[in-house]
Write a protein that holds these residues in place. Structure first.
Motif: not given
Length: 174
Positions: A68-97
């Motif tokens: 309901r409260y966004l700072g700009e268009p295309h912000n990611v919002a995390v309110e529940d676990e519906r996007d856990l698969v994509l969030l996990t891919r993002w985290a895995k890629a971003g910590t792979r080193q």
């Protein structure tokens, strides 16, 4: 020791987290979420590249705790676990080193552009921006105590979800 050698040294933060080096990428809003504020494969690809580049600490751009409260268009919002698969891919890629990847959690308060504000903007008080910015932002409505407690709970819930996804920390945007 030279400056370059110092930058390449590990750094232990006061919280006990150890960074592999002293290079960091501060939060900047990449606006790579979907129109309905969900994460994308583009985020995993981008943060994977930053990890591969050797940055010791990477902090994401704004990740909202409330759609309901966004700072700009295309912000990611995390309110529940519906996007856990994509969030996990993002985290895995971003910590792979072996680096740290922290999510910047945000509630924009009165800093919601008028073009995105479908209703009231809210803040701890109803103090407007200066005259120079009033054409871009609404005067906020002061939050109730119940709404403040809800925002606190949303920060906690979003933090738990990104931790479950594999992000290594959070930064609270204040």
């Amino acid at each position: 020791m030279s400056f370059a050698q110092t930058l390449a040294q590990p750094l232990t933060l006061p919280c006990g987290v150890s960074l592999p080096n002293r290079f960091g990428k501060s939060a900047m809003s990449e606006t790579l979420g979907t129109l309905d504020n969900r994460p994308t494969e583009e985020l995993a690809r981008l943060y994977g590249r930053w990890a591969d580049g050797g940055t010791g600490l990477v902090i994401t751009g704004n990740v909202m705790i409330d759609t309901r409260y966004l700072g700009e268009p295309h912000n990611v919002a995390v309110e529940d676990e519906r996007d856990l698969v994509l969030l996990t891919r993002w985290a895995k890629a971003g910590t792979r080193q072996g680096n740290q990847l922290w999510v910047q959690l945000n509630h924009p308060g009165k800093q919601i552009p008028k073009m995105l504000a479908s209703g009231d903007t809210v803040a701890p008080s109803a103090i407007p921006f200066s005259k120079a910015l009033l054409s871009y932002f609404k005067t906020p409505r002061a939050l109730t105590e119940e709404e403040i407690l809800d925002i606190i709970a949303r920060f906690a819930r979003s933090a738990a979800i990104v931790k479950k996804a594999g992000f290594t920390g959070v930064q609270i945007h204040g």
